[in-house]
Write a protein that holds these residues in place. Structure first.
Motif, PDB file in Angstrom:
ATOM      1  N   GLU A   5       0.827  -1.211   0.000  1.00 39.99           N
ATOM      2  CA  GLU A   5       0.000   0.000   0.000  1.00 39.99           C
ATOM      3  C   GLU A   5       0.861   1.261   0.000  1.00 39.99           C
ATOM      4  N   ASP A   6       2.127   1.115   0.404  1.00 39.21           N
ATOM      5  CA  ASP A   6       3.038   2.261   0.427  1.00 39.21           C
ATOM      6  C   ASP A   6       3.738   2.473  -0.914  1.00 39.21           C
ATOM      7  N   LEU A   7       3.382   1.688  -1.920  1.00 40.54           N
ATOM      8  CA  LEU A   7       3.894   1.940  -3.268  1.00 40.54           C
ATOM      9  C   LEU A   7       3.519   3.381  -3.626  1.00 40.54           C
ATOM     10  N   PRO A   8       4.517   4.210  -3.983  1.00 44.29           N
ATOM     11  CA  PRO A   8       4.229   5.632  -4.241  1.00 44.29           C
ATOM     12  C   PRO A   8       3.084   5.837  -5.237  1.00 44.29           C
ATOM     13  N   ARG A   9       2.341   6.901  -5.028  1.00 44.30           N
ATOM     14  CA  ARG A   9       1.198   7.242  -5.888  1.00 44.30           C
ATOM     15  C   ARG A   9       1.554   8.328  -6.893  1.00 44.30           C
ATOM     16  N   GLN A  10       2.772   8.873  -6.776  1.00 39.22           N
ATOM     17  CA  GLN A  10       3.219   9.913  -7.712  1.00 39.22           C
ATOM     18  C   GLN A  10       4.653   9.634  -8.138  1.00 39.22           C
ATOM     19  N   TRP A  11       4.982  10.069  -9.365  1.00 40.29           N
ATOM     20  CA  TRP A  11       6.373  10.075  -9.820  1.00 40.29           C
ATOM     21  C   TRP A  11       6.978  11.444  -9.524  1.00 40.29           C
ATOM     22  N   TYR A  12       8.280  11.488  -9.436  1.00 41.34           N
ATOM     23  CA  TYR A  12       8.979  12.754  -9.210  1.00 41.34           C
ATOM     24  C   TYR A  12       9.608  13.233 -10.519  1.00 41.34           C
ATOM     25  N   ASN A  13       9.437  14.522 -10.796  1.00 45.63           N
ATOM     26  CA  ASN A  13      10.032  15.141 -11.984  1.00 45.63           C
ATOM     27  C   ASN A  13      11.096  16.118 -11.525  1.00 45.63           C
ATOM     28  N   ILE A  14      12.345  15.861 -11.876  1.00 48.03           N
ATOM     29  CA  ILE A  14      13.436  16.696 -11.354  1.00 48.03           C
ATOM     30  C   ILE A  14      13.549  18.045 -12.066  1.00 48.03           C
ATOM     31  N   VAL A  15      12.926  18.152 -13.241  1.00 43.21           N
ATOM     32  CA  VAL A  15      13.170  19.321 -14.103  1.00 43.21           C
ATOM     33  C   VAL A  15      13.074  20.674 -13.367  1.00 43.21           C
ATOM     34  N   PRO A  16      11.979  20.938 -12.607  1.00 40.69           N
ATOM     35  CA  PRO A  16      11.918  22.247 -11.939  1.00 40.69           C
ATOM     36  C   PRO A  16      12.981  22.428 -10.849  1.00 40.69           C
ATOM     37  N   ASP A  17      13.585  21.360 -10.391  1.00 36.01           N
ATOM     38  CA  ASP A  17      14.595  21.450  -9.326  1.00 36.01           C
ATOM     39  C   ASP A  17      16.025  21.546  -9.852  1.00 36.01           C
ATOM     40  N   LEU A  18      16.199  21.422 -11.162  1.00 37.62           N
ATOM     41  CA  LEU A  18      17.564  21.408 -11.714  1.00 37.62           C
ATOM     42  C   LEU A  18      18.256  22.746 -11.451  1.00 37.62           C
ATOM     43  N   PRO A  19      19.565  22.707 -11.298  1.00 32.04           N
ATOM     44  CA  PRO A  19      20.301  23.954 -11.005  1.00 32.04           C
ATOM     45  C   PRO A  19      20.276  24.952 -12.171  1.00 32.04           C
ATOM     46  N   GLU A  20      20.005  24.480 -13.358  1.00 31.36           N
ATOM     47  CA  GLU A  20      19.864  25.357 -14.524  1.00 31.36           C
ATOM     48  C   GLU A  20      18.689  24.869 -15.341  1.00 31.36           C
ATOM     49  N   LYS A  21      18.106  25.757 -16.110  1.00 28.09           N
ATOM     50  CA  LYS A  21      17.020  25.348 -16.986  1.00 28.09           C
ATOM     51  C   LYS A  21      17.593  24.409 -18.061  1.00 28.09           C
ATOM     52  N   LEU A  22      16.855  23.386 -18.419  1.00 31.00           N
ATOM     53  CA  LEU A  22      17.307  22.511 -19.509  1.00 31.00           C
ATOM     54  C   LEU A  22      17.246  23.272 -20.827  1.00 31.00           C
ATOM     55  N   GLU A  23      18.248  23.095 -21.651  1.00 34.52           N
ATOM     56  CA  GLU A  23      18.222  23.699 -22.997  1.00 34.52           C
ATOM     57  C   GLU A  23      17.098  23.047 -23.807  1.00 34.52           C
ATOM     58  N   PRO A  24      16.433  23.827 -24.655  1.00 27.13           N
ATOM     59  CA  PRO A  24      15.350  23.235 -25.446  1.00 27.13           C
ATOM     60  C   PRO A  24      15.894  22.255 -26.485  1.00 27.13           C
ATOM     61  N   MET A  25      15.040  21.330 -26.903  1.00 27.12           N
ATOM     62  CA  MET A  25      15.392  20.517 -28.065  1.00 27.12           C
ATOM     63  C   MET A  25      15.210  21.385 -29.310  1.00 27.12           C
ATOM     64  N   LEU A  26      16.055  21.143 -30.301  1.00 31.21           N
ATOM     65  CA  LEU A  26      16.022  21.983 -31.496  1.00 31.21           C
ATOM     66  C   LEU A  26      15.564  21.203 -32.722  1.00 31.21           C
ATOM     67  N   ASN A  27      14.813  21.897 -33.562  1.00 30.53           N
ATOM     68  CA  ASN A  27      14.414  21.327 -34.848  1.00 30.53           C
ATOM     69  C   ASN A  27      15.669  20.966 -35.642  1.00 30.53           C
ATOM     70  N   PRO A  28      15.746  19.711 -36.140  1.00 29.08           N
ATOM     71  CA  PRO A  28      16.980  19.273 -36.802  1.00 29.08           C
ATOM     72  C   PRO A  28      17.302  20.072 -38.078  1.00 29.08           C
ATOM     73  N   HIS A  29      16.293  20.695 -38.661  1.00 27.49           N
ATOM     74  CA  HIS A  29      16.529  21.425 -39.910  1.00 27.49           C
ATOM     75  C   HIS A  29      16.727  22.917 -39.662  1.00 27.49           C
ATOM     76  N   THR A  30      15.844  23.521 -38.861  1.00 28.47           N
ATOM     77  CA  THR A  30      15.899  24.978 -38.653  1.00 28.47           C
ATOM     78  C   THR A  30      16.739  25.371 -37.437  1.00 28.47           C
ATOM     79  N   HIS A  31      17.017  24.398 -36.586  1.00 24.79           N
ATOM     80  CA  HIS A  31      17.736  24.669 -35.325  1.00 24.79           C
ATOM     81  C   HIS A  31      16.962  25.591 -34.398  1.00 24.79           C
ATOM     82  N   GLU A  32      15.653  25.655 -34.597  1.00 19.68           N
ATOM     83  CA  GLU A  32      14.830  26.463 -33.694  1.00 19.68           C
ATOM     84  C   GLU A  32      14.303  25.612 -32.541  1.00 19.68           C
ATOM     85  N   ALA A  33      14.101  26.288 -31.412  1.00 16.88           N
ATOM     86  CA  ALA A  33      13.582  25.580 -30.240  1.00 16.88           C
ATOM     87  C   ALA A  33      12.220  24.975 -30.546  1.00 16.88           C
ATOM     88  N   MET A  34      11.999  23.759 -30.075  1.00 13.93           N
ATOM     89  CA  MET A  34      10.740  23.063 -30.350  1.00 13.93           C
ATOM     90  C   MET A  34       9.836  23.077 -29.119  1.00 13.93           C
TER      91      MET A  34
END
Lengths: 456, 456
Positions: free
Chosen positions: B18-47
């Motif tokens: 019953e103690d199996l966690p009911r939520q997953w943890y997402n580290i993204v908002p806690d990271l020391p820096e913002k993650l760089e966006p993924m870029l379009n392979p052709h235009t190199h623009e943020a996706m």
């Protein structure tokens, strides 16, 4: 002290590790008839414990002849069980039930979580422990498909005892995985028949590429044990002590069903030598013999080796070369040709004496299945429960499914329990044949059994 | 309500189901820096999230771009986790400690008990669930050695969703077991490169027996997804959502160490794409970033694919054919040649962006091992604990052993934890090579990396 056991009818039951039983159960004194003695293969005279001590570790011989109902589990073995890990879960196969649209409830004992993927360490660990405690310097055994061999190799490495294992040649070639597993645990693996023994040489002379059989491998292991200094023979199944050790399964299952407040209506499982199924049901058989429960017991065997359904309850040798004592049991004959089936663990010609007696007395029923029906069940189980069962275990699963389908017709809400004695991740080539529609059934045309001793 | 969790410093800890966690943890908002966006392979623009919805199920895209710290685990996935079974045990490797004669304590998270023998279903189950919930009619993916493929095939069969999986040809031929496993779960398995896609045809034209690579298989799966009606691509690792799902491992581990009243000094594990190790440590990294604990984190990779130890932290493609977005990560280059003689898994050229950032910021250390040292550790583990670890997991085990041996010299009583992300029962041929002394080491002479986008 508070128990940490957990039970939920939807999921099953998990025992508090502290509730792992501290004793094994020995059914012998509770049997409806005295077991017939084993007989000297030459003189046909009843054999006593002294006759076995040159071959088996002392403590195991003591258990073999024991009339005590309970045997203490040594602390070191209890600790090893804990780390397998035990207790193992009792699981509700709810998704299988939903797929079958049955009102029955299906539970299974999950023995597939040991490092070698089967229940075999339940007996291999105490056997290796007793051998080591006696100061022996070598354990010798044989293995067919390798389930027992890998469990024994692991257990010997656990207690730091060298091991030599004769492996049926055709299995060793077709399924190299378990051979590698044994070697990874540090055991010496010899393909049987081998040039190591007189028996092996005899069969190699007949055919240099002789595929081998479990009966021949047993003969080689025994010959080698007598020839090797300070060694003893550790055996997989059939003997009272192996069945006793496996009752750890049923003793846990009993506690788990008690926690769920359920008495199972049917308990099924596969029989090779008979140790996993006996271990699963004997604590329940004990209650049934005392008229406390009315559970039905169904032992499942392959149609390719129909010891209990087409064989006879009589005296026969346990090996091919007629070196072992004569044992009163269900058998298709010790010279039975190696059957071409995938459930490598169910190829043995005989069945454990105590289980044979219970089947003979109709306290335990038995049924035989062709392997295509067995793999059909295994495939359904994989697609619903996600678990890949061993070809062996799938025989018990097949009965559980058939019984659940009967309940669908009758509307009965039976509780069906089977022993999932191992996983099939090292038997995937058999699944491949099934997936591709290449799996075929085989059964012996006739079983002509020699009578070695007139049955009493 | 009373908890049924169990903890014992000598054995480890088992959580109340019953103690199996009911939520997953997402580290993204806690990271020391913002993650760089993924870029379009052709235009190199943020996706943005809209750019991904044609390829991935909507809910997964939402998680990929989520700034929420916690994601609810859907009831059906929680139930499926329970039946894997989860929570998985945290185990004390006491016999390994005794063998090493170390004052350190070694614990491992036992992820090997799932039906497919690894932690992969932790993400495959929710991915299949979300895809089914969205009403899709086909899941497409790729697999190298087959760990992910078999987990996905099982998960798709669980939620009754057809699956098509591109499997790297050389793995499919050398290790047929996992292919059979996928087929047993009802998935369609296609050897890659295949004639099914333009990318595949291109490589087949170069070499009709092209061995394939994970990068090529990814390219094929993506091309096929765009070409197939109502299908989406389900991916094994590296993406934020896959790492998030795997935090179920670390969240359980955190509760288990709390029950034991222990804060681990060191947590190690292997990195391929990075999901198992991230899932193991992120709940602890969260505490470390808040300065509540001072645990040391060590990611272990093979010397044959030294992404974090010899590669660069830069933008690169996730696949070989340059069809995927550019991702800021540690990489040895998307055209990195498949290591020729590598038995140890972990072949992917890149590492998860969030884990890459944490390594770049020195919050997580990394180390590379040659495979012979890794298998030496695995063999010690088999002989002491009885467990056959996956070659992948054995990288983390190697560090745990080395750290325990350092403690032996210094007398430190460190608590070392590693993630045993899978068993090696389908990798026994690699053990065989090691047992026979045939396993050799290889590492790339130099790593010449193209810069695709100037690093910010």
């Amino acid at each position: 002290m508070q128990s940490h056991s957990y039970a939920d009818k939807n999921y099953g039951a998990l025992l508090d590790p502290e509730d792992l039983p501290r004793q094994w159960y020995n059914i012998v004194p509770d049997l409806p008839e005295k077991l017939e003695p084993m007989l000297n293969p030459h003189t046909h005279e009843a054999m006593g414990s002294k006759d076995f001590e040159a071959l088996f570790p002392k403590e195991l011989v003591k258990q073999q002849f024991s009339q005590e109902s309970w045997w203490d589990i040594p602390e070191q073995v209890w600790d090893a069980y804990r780390r397998l890990p035990r207790p193992s879960p009792l699981v509700r196969a709810k998704r299988l039930e939903e797929y079958l649209k049955t009102p029955a409830k299906i539970y299974y004992k999950a023995e597939q979580f040991t490092p070698v993927g089967s229940m075999k360490p339940n007996s291999a660990l105490p056997q290796a422990f007793y051998a080591k405690k006696q100061g022996l310097s070598l354990a010798i055994s044989e293995t067919g498909a390798g389930q027992w061999g890998s469990a024994l190799a692991m257990s010997c490495s656990w207690f730091r005892l060298p091991a030599r294992i004769y492996m049926v040649r055709v299995s060793s070639r077709q399924k190299p995985g378990r051979k590698i597993l044994m070697e990874t645990y540090g055991a010496q693996v010899i393909e049987s028949p081998s040039a190591n023994t007189k028996v092996g040489k005899r069969f190699l002379t007949e055919d240099p590429n002789h595929p081998g059989s479990l009966g021949i491998a047993i003969s080689e292991a025994i010959e080698d044990t007598f020839a090797s200094q300070n060694s003893r023979y550790l055996l997989a199944s059939a003997f009272n002590y192996a069945l006793g050790h496996q009752t750890i399964i049923g003793l846990e299952t009993l506690k788990q069903f008690e926690l769920l407040d359920i008495i199972p209506d049917v308990m099924c499982g596969c029989i090779g030598g008979g140790s996993n199924y006996s271990g699963f049901i004997y604590p329940f058989v004990r209650k049934k013999l005392r008229k406390k429960i009315d559970t039905e017991f169904v032992a499942c065997e392959p149609k390719a080796v129909p010891s209990t359904t087409k064989g006879q309850f009589t005296y026969d040798y346990a090996d091919t070369a007629e070196q072992t004592p004569l044992v009163k049991m269900y058998t298709v004959g010790h010279d039975f040709a190696n059957p071409p089936i995938h459930a490598g663990g169910l190829r043995y010609h005989g069945k454990a004496p105590s289980l044979s007696l219970l089947i003979h007395k109709k306290i335990v029923k038995s049924i035989a299945y062709p392997q295509t029906k067995v793999f059909e069940a295994a495939k359904i189980f994989a697609m619903t429960e996600g678990v890949i069962t061993a070809p062996e275990s799938s025989h018990g699963l097949r009965y559980a499914i058939d019984e659940a389908l009967r309940c669908k017709k009758t509307g009965e809400k039976k509780v069906i329990a089977f022993n999932n004695c191992g996983h099939g991740l090292l038997d995937l080539s058999a699944y491949d044949e099934y997936n591709k529609g290449k799996l075929v059934d085989w059964e012996p045309k006739e079983i002509a059994l020699k009578q070695y001793v007139t049955s009493n």
